[in-house]
Scaffold this active site. Sequence first.
Site, PDB file in Angstrom:
ATOM      1  N   HIS A 258     -54.415  11.524 -94.597  1.00 28.24           N
ATOM      2  CA  HIS A 258     -54.846  10.470 -93.704  1.00 28.24           C
ATOM      3  C   HIS A 258     -53.283  10.103 -92.889  1.00 28.24           C
ATOM      4  CE1 HIS A 258     -58.743   8.105 -92.477  1.00 28.24           C
ATOM      5  NE2 HIS A 258     -57.631   7.037 -92.259  1.00 28.24           N
ATOM      6  N   ARG A 261     -53.259  11.796 -89.899  1.00 23.03           N
ATOM      7  CA  ARG A 261     -54.097  11.016 -88.814  1.00 23.03           C
ATOM      8  C   ARG A 261     -53.453  10.195 -88.479  1.00 23.03           C
ATOM      9  NH1 ARG A 261     -59.642  10.219 -87.456  1.00 23.03           N
ATOM     10  NH2 ARG A 261     -60.285   7.702 -87.745  1.00 23.03           N
TER      11      ARG A 261
END
Length: 301
Positions: A258, A261
Amino acid sequence: MSNKSIALQSAEYKLLLTGFTEWLQLLNYSPLSIPVYATALKDFLQYQEQNNKPSIEQLHAPDAQAFILQLQDKTGQRTGRPLSHKHINKYIQALLLFSKYIRQTGRSVIGLSLQRLEEATTKPVWLTTTEIQKLYDVTAQTILGIRDKAMLAVYYGCGLRLNEGACLELQDIDSTKKVLHVRKGKGYKERFVPVAEKNFEAIKLYLDHARPQLLQQVRTTAFFIDANRGRPMQKQSLYVRVKQLAKKAKIKKKVGTHTLRHSIATHLLQSGMKLERIQQFLGHGDLDSTQIYTHLLNDAT
Protein backbone atom coordinates in the site's frame (compact mmCIF):
# COMPACT_ATOMS: atom_id res chain seq x y z
CA MET A 1 -18.92 -7.69 19.30
CA SER A 2 -21.53 -9.71 21.11
CA ASN A 3 -21.13 -13.04 22.80
CA LYS A 4 -22.01 -15.50 20.05
CA SER A 5 -23.51 -17.95 22.58
CA ILE A 6 -26.41 -15.56 23.21
CA ALA A 7 -29.14 -16.37 20.72
CA LEU A 8 -31.95 -14.16 19.52
CA GLN A 9 -35.29 -15.03 21.12
CA SER A 10 -37.60 -13.54 18.50
CA ALA A 11 -38.34 -15.90 15.59
CA GLU A 12 -39.04 -12.84 13.46
CA TYR A 13 -35.61 -11.39 14.25
CA LYS A 14 -33.91 -14.70 13.48
CA LEU A 15 -35.50 -14.71 10.01
CA LEU A 16 -34.65 -11.04 9.59
CA LEU A 17 -30.97 -11.69 10.39
CA THR A 18 -30.84 -14.62 7.97
CA GLY A 19 -32.50 -12.56 5.24
CA PHE A 20 -30.11 -9.66 5.78
CA THR A 21 -27.08 -11.97 5.54
CA GLU A 22 -28.36 -13.53 2.30
CA TRP A 23 -29.08 -10.06 0.90
CA LEU A 24 -25.47 -9.02 1.51
CA GLN A 25 -24.28 -12.18 -0.23
CA LEU A 26 -26.46 -11.43 -3.25
CA LEU A 27 -24.94 -7.95 -3.43
CA ASN A 28 -21.46 -9.54 -3.50
CA TYR A 29 -20.26 -8.05 -0.23
CA SER A 30 -16.91 -9.35 0.93
CA PRO A 31 -17.03 -12.72 2.75
CA LEU A 32 -14.95 -11.02 5.43
CA SER A 33 -17.41 -8.11 5.87
CA ILE A 34 -20.67 -10.08 5.92
CA PRO A 35 -20.10 -11.79 9.32
CA VAL A 36 -19.08 -8.44 10.83
CA TYR A 37 -22.27 -6.71 9.65
CA ALA A 38 -24.42 -9.71 10.62
CA THR A 39 -22.97 -9.80 14.15
CA ALA A 40 -23.45 -6.06 14.54
CA LEU A 41 -27.08 -6.36 13.46
CA LYS A 42 -27.58 -9.26 15.87
CA ASP A 43 -26.32 -7.04 18.70
CA PHE A 44 -28.83 -4.37 17.73
CA LEU A 45 -31.72 -6.84 17.53
CA GLN A 46 -30.77 -8.21 20.97
CA TYR A 47 -30.77 -4.63 22.24
CA GLN A 48 -34.31 -4.27 20.87
CA GLU A 49 -35.37 -7.48 22.59
CA GLN A 50 -33.95 -6.25 25.89
CA ASN A 51 -36.10 -3.13 25.46
CA ASN A 52 -39.23 -5.23 24.89
CA LYS A 53 -39.34 -4.60 21.14
CA PRO A 54 -39.14 -8.11 19.63
CA SER A 55 -40.83 -7.17 16.34
CA ILE A 56 -39.87 -5.09 13.30
CA GLU A 57 -43.19 -3.26 13.72
CA GLN A 58 -41.84 -1.83 16.98
CA LEU A 59 -38.74 -0.40 15.31
CA HIS A 60 -38.45 3.38 15.37
CA ALA A 61 -35.70 5.58 13.94
CA PRO A 62 -34.50 6.83 17.39
CA ASP A 63 -33.83 3.21 18.45
CA ALA A 64 -30.73 3.04 16.25
CA GLN A 65 -29.33 6.28 17.65
CA ALA A 66 -29.98 5.13 21.22
CA PHE A 67 -28.16 1.86 20.48
CA ILE A 68 -25.11 3.73 19.14
CA LEU A 69 -25.09 6.09 22.13
CA GLN A 70 -24.99 3.18 24.58
CA LEU A 71 -22.11 1.67 22.59
CA GLN A 72 -20.20 4.91 23.11
CA ASP A 73 -20.62 4.45 26.87
CA LYS A 74 -19.26 0.90 26.82
CA THR A 75 -15.70 -0.26 27.38
CA GLY A 76 -13.92 -3.11 25.64
CA GLN A 77 -13.78 -6.37 27.61
CA ARG A 78 -10.09 -6.90 26.85
CA THR A 79 -8.82 -3.32 26.84
CA GLY A 80 -10.99 -1.74 29.51
CA ARG A 81 -11.05 1.37 27.30
CA PRO A 82 -13.99 2.98 25.47
CA LEU A 83 -14.83 1.41 22.13
CA SER A 84 -13.01 3.11 19.27
CA HIS A 85 -14.89 5.21 16.74
CA LYS A 86 -13.66 2.81 14.05
CA HIS A 87 -15.27 -0.10 15.91
CA ILE A 88 -18.56 1.76 16.45
CA ASN A 89 -18.62 2.83 12.79
CA LYS A 90 -18.90 -0.84 11.83
CA TYR A 91 -22.17 -0.93 13.76
CA ILE A 92 -23.32 2.29 12.10
CA GLN A 93 -22.52 0.89 8.65
CA ALA A 94 -24.37 -2.34 9.48
CA LEU A 95 -27.46 -0.43 10.61
CA LEU A 96 -27.41 1.77 7.51
CA LEU A 97 -27.29 -1.36 5.37
CA PHE A 98 -30.07 -2.92 7.45
CA SER A 99 -32.17 0.20 6.93
CA LYS A 100 -31.69 -0.14 3.18
CA TYR A 101 -32.50 -3.85 3.34
CA ILE A 102 -35.81 -3.51 5.21
CA ARG A 103 -36.98 -0.73 2.91
CA GLN A 104 -35.97 -2.49 -0.31
CA THR A 105 -37.63 -5.73 0.75
CA GLY A 106 -40.78 -4.03 2.02
CA ARG A 107 -40.32 -5.13 5.62
CA SER A 108 -40.50 -1.56 6.92
CA VAL A 109 -40.60 2.02 5.67
CA ILE A 110 -38.47 3.22 8.59
CA GLY A 111 -35.21 4.90 7.62
CA LEU A 112 -32.36 4.81 10.13
CA SER A 113 -30.44 8.06 9.88
CA LEU A 114 -26.99 7.80 11.44
CA GLN A 115 -23.78 9.78 11.04
CA ARG A 116 -20.43 8.04 11.07
CA LEU A 117 -18.11 9.06 13.91
CA GLU A 118 -14.89 10.82 13.05
CA GLU A 119 -11.99 8.39 13.21
CA ALA A 120 -8.43 9.14 14.19
CA THR A 121 -6.41 8.97 11.00
CA THR A 122 -2.74 8.41 10.40
CA LYS A 123 -1.22 9.92 7.32
CA PRO A 124 -0.09 7.30 4.82
CA VAL A 125 3.60 6.68 4.26
CA TRP A 126 4.94 7.30 0.75
CA LEU A 127 8.31 6.97 -0.93
CA THR A 128 10.16 9.58 -2.92
CA THR A 129 11.05 8.87 -6.54
CA THR A 130 14.64 8.32 -5.38
CA GLU A 131 13.50 5.68 -2.89
CA ILE A 132 11.36 4.00 -5.56
CA GLN A 133 14.41 3.86 -7.82
CA LYS A 134 16.34 2.18 -5.01
CA LEU A 135 13.72 -0.59 -4.96
CA TYR A 136 14.22 -1.17 -8.68
CA ASP A 137 17.99 -1.04 -8.27
CA VAL A 138 18.09 -3.89 -5.74
CA THR A 139 16.06 -6.30 -7.90
CA ALA A 140 18.35 -9.10 -9.03
CA GLN A 141 19.06 -10.16 -12.62
CA THR A 142 17.31 -13.47 -11.98
CA ILE A 143 13.93 -15.11 -12.50
CA LEU A 144 12.79 -13.84 -9.10
CA GLY A 145 14.26 -10.43 -9.88
CA ILE A 146 12.16 -10.27 -13.04
CA ARG A 147 9.12 -11.16 -10.95
CA ASP A 148 10.08 -8.46 -8.43
CA LYS A 149 10.11 -5.85 -11.21
CA ALA A 150 6.67 -7.04 -12.34
CA MET A 151 5.45 -6.66 -8.75
CA LEU A 152 6.74 -3.10 -8.63
CA ALA A 153 5.08 -2.44 -11.98
CA VAL A 154 1.74 -3.67 -10.63
CA TYR A 155 1.81 -2.18 -7.14
CA TYR A 156 3.69 1.04 -7.82
CA GLY A 157 3.29 1.62 -11.55
CA CYS A 158 -0.39 0.69 -11.60
CA GLY A 159 -1.25 1.51 -7.98
CA LEU A 160 -3.12 -1.71 -7.30
CA ARG A 161 -4.22 -2.76 -3.82
CA LEU A 162 -2.66 -5.90 -2.34
CA ASN A 163 -5.67 -8.11 -3.03
CA GLU A 164 -6.16 -6.67 -6.52
CA GLY A 165 -2.63 -7.67 -7.49
CA ALA A 166 -2.97 -11.10 -5.88
CA CYS A 167 -6.17 -11.74 -7.87
CA LEU A 168 -4.72 -10.76 -11.25
CA GLU A 169 -4.98 -13.43 -13.93
CA LEU A 170 -3.49 -13.79 -17.39
CA GLN A 171 -6.69 -12.69 -19.13
CA ASP A 172 -6.59 -9.44 -17.14
CA ILE A 173 -3.51 -8.26 -19.05
CA ASP A 174 -4.53 -6.55 -22.29
CA SER A 175 -1.33 -6.40 -24.35
CA THR A 176 -3.01 -4.56 -27.22
CA LYS A 177 -4.40 -1.67 -25.19
CA LYS A 178 -1.73 -1.94 -22.47
CA VAL A 179 -4.18 -1.92 -19.57
CA LEU A 180 -4.82 -4.11 -16.54
CA HIS A 181 -8.38 -5.23 -15.94
CA VAL A 182 -8.98 -5.12 -12.18
CA ARG A 183 -11.95 -7.43 -11.72
CA LYS A 184 -11.89 -7.73 -7.94
CA GLY A 185 -11.46 -4.18 -6.71
CA LYS A 186 -12.65 -2.86 -3.37
CA GLY A 187 -16.42 -3.29 -3.07
CA TYR A 188 -16.24 -5.62 -6.08
CA LYS A 189 -15.87 -2.65 -8.43
CA GLU A 190 -14.08 -3.23 -11.73
CA ARG A 191 -11.77 -0.80 -13.47
CA PHE A 192 -9.20 -0.63 -16.24
CA VAL A 193 -5.77 0.69 -15.29
CA PRO A 194 -3.41 2.05 -17.97
CA VAL A 195 0.13 0.66 -17.89
CA ALA A 196 3.05 2.96 -18.75
CA GLU A 197 5.52 1.64 -21.32
CA LYS A 198 8.34 0.89 -18.87
CA ASN A 199 5.98 -0.96 -16.53
CA PHE A 200 4.44 -2.87 -19.40
CA GLU A 201 7.90 -4.02 -20.51
CA ALA A 202 8.53 -5.37 -16.99
CA ILE A 203 5.20 -7.22 -17.03
CA LYS A 204 5.84 -8.61 -20.52
CA LEU A 205 9.32 -9.83 -19.60
CA TYR A 206 7.88 -11.61 -16.58
CA LEU A 207 5.12 -13.22 -18.63
CA ASP A 208 7.42 -14.33 -21.44
CA HIS A 209 10.44 -15.54 -19.45
CA ALA A 210 10.05 -15.75 -15.65
CA ARG A 211 6.48 -16.98 -15.17
CA PRO A 212 6.82 -20.07 -17.45
CA GLN A 213 9.88 -21.18 -15.47
CA LEU A 214 8.18 -20.63 -12.12
CA LEU A 215 5.10 -22.59 -13.16
CA GLN A 216 6.84 -25.99 -13.21
CA GLN A 217 4.08 -28.56 -13.84
CA VAL A 218 1.24 -26.58 -12.27
CA ARG A 219 -1.55 -25.28 -14.50
CA THR A 220 -3.01 -21.98 -13.35
CA THR A 221 -4.10 -18.68 -14.87
CA ALA A 222 -2.85 -16.68 -11.88
CA PHE A 223 -0.47 -13.85 -12.80
CA PHE A 224 1.93 -14.06 -9.85
CA ILE A 225 3.50 -17.48 -9.32
CA ASP A 226 5.17 -18.84 -6.17
CA ALA A 227 8.84 -19.72 -6.51
CA ASN A 228 8.72 -22.95 -4.53
CA ARG A 229 5.59 -24.74 -5.67
CA GLY A 230 4.68 -23.09 -8.95
CA ARG A 231 1.29 -22.13 -7.55
CA PRO A 232 -0.46 -18.74 -7.27
CA MET A 233 1.25 -16.38 -4.82
CA GLN A 234 -0.77 -15.54 -1.75
CA LYS A 235 -1.32 -11.96 -0.56
CA GLN A 236 0.99 -12.39 2.40
CA SER A 237 3.83 -13.62 0.19
CA LEU A 238 3.51 -10.60 -2.10
CA TYR A 239 3.46 -8.25 0.88
CA VAL A 240 6.52 -9.87 2.46
CA ARG A 241 8.43 -9.76 -0.84
CA VAL A 242 7.94 -5.99 -1.10
CA LYS A 243 9.12 -5.55 2.49
CA GLN A 244 12.22 -7.63 1.71
CA LEU A 245 13.04 -5.36 -1.24
CA ALA A 246 12.67 -2.29 0.98
CA LYS A 247 14.99 -3.81 3.58
CA LYS A 248 17.52 -4.68 0.86
CA ALA A 249 17.30 -1.11 -0.43
CA LYS A 250 17.94 0.13 3.14
CA ILE A 251 14.77 2.22 3.18
CA LYS A 252 14.00 3.12 6.79
CA LYS A 253 10.29 3.84 6.28
CA LYS A 254 7.63 1.22 6.96
CA VAL A 255 7.02 -0.15 3.48
CA GLY A 256 4.31 -2.46 2.15
CA THR A 257 2.33 -2.81 -1.06
CA HIS A 258 0.00 0.00 0.00
CA THR A 259 3.01 2.28 0.46
CA LEU A 260 3.70 1.83 -3.25
CA ARG A 261 0.07 2.73 -4.02
CA HIS A 262 0.34 5.89 -1.90
CA SER A 263 3.62 6.72 -3.62
CA ILE A 264 2.37 6.54 -7.21
CA ALA A 265 -0.70 8.62 -6.28
CA THR A 266 1.52 11.29 -4.72
CA HIS A 267 3.90 11.28 -7.68
CA LEU A 268 1.04 11.60 -10.16
CA LEU A 269 -0.27 14.58 -8.24
CA GLN A 270 3.22 16.09 -8.21
CA SER A 271 3.35 15.68 -11.99
CA GLY A 272 0.16 17.72 -12.38
CA MET A 273 -2.47 15.01 -12.88
CA LYS A 274 -5.93 16.11 -11.75
CA LEU A 275 -7.44 14.55 -8.65
CA GLU A 276 -10.40 13.18 -10.61
CA ARG A 277 -8.09 11.16 -12.88
CA ILE A 278 -6.09 9.89 -9.90
CA GLN A 279 -9.39 8.87 -8.27
CA GLN A 280 -10.26 6.77 -11.35
CA PHE A 281 -6.74 5.36 -11.52
CA LEU A 282 -6.85 4.19 -7.89
CA GLY A 283 -10.47 3.06 -7.98
CA HIS A 284 -11.56 5.30 -5.10
CA GLY A 285 -15.31 5.38 -4.54
CA ASP A 286 -15.29 9.12 -3.82
CA LEU A 287 -12.95 12.07 -4.23
CA ASP A 288 -12.58 12.52 -0.47
CA SER A 289 -10.36 9.42 -0.32
CA THR A 290 -8.08 10.92 -2.96
CA GLN A 291 -7.85 14.32 -1.24
CA ILE A 292 -5.39 12.89 1.32
CA TYR A 293 -2.60 13.15 -1.25
CA THR A 294 -2.93 16.93 -1.46
CA HIS A 295 -2.28 17.05 2.29
CA LEU A 296 0.76 14.79 1.90
CA LEU A 297 2.22 17.17 -0.64
CA ASN A 298 1.49 20.19 1.53
CA ASP A 299 3.31 18.55 4.45
CA ALA A 300 6.29 17.74 2.25
CA THR A 301 6.76 21.33 1.05
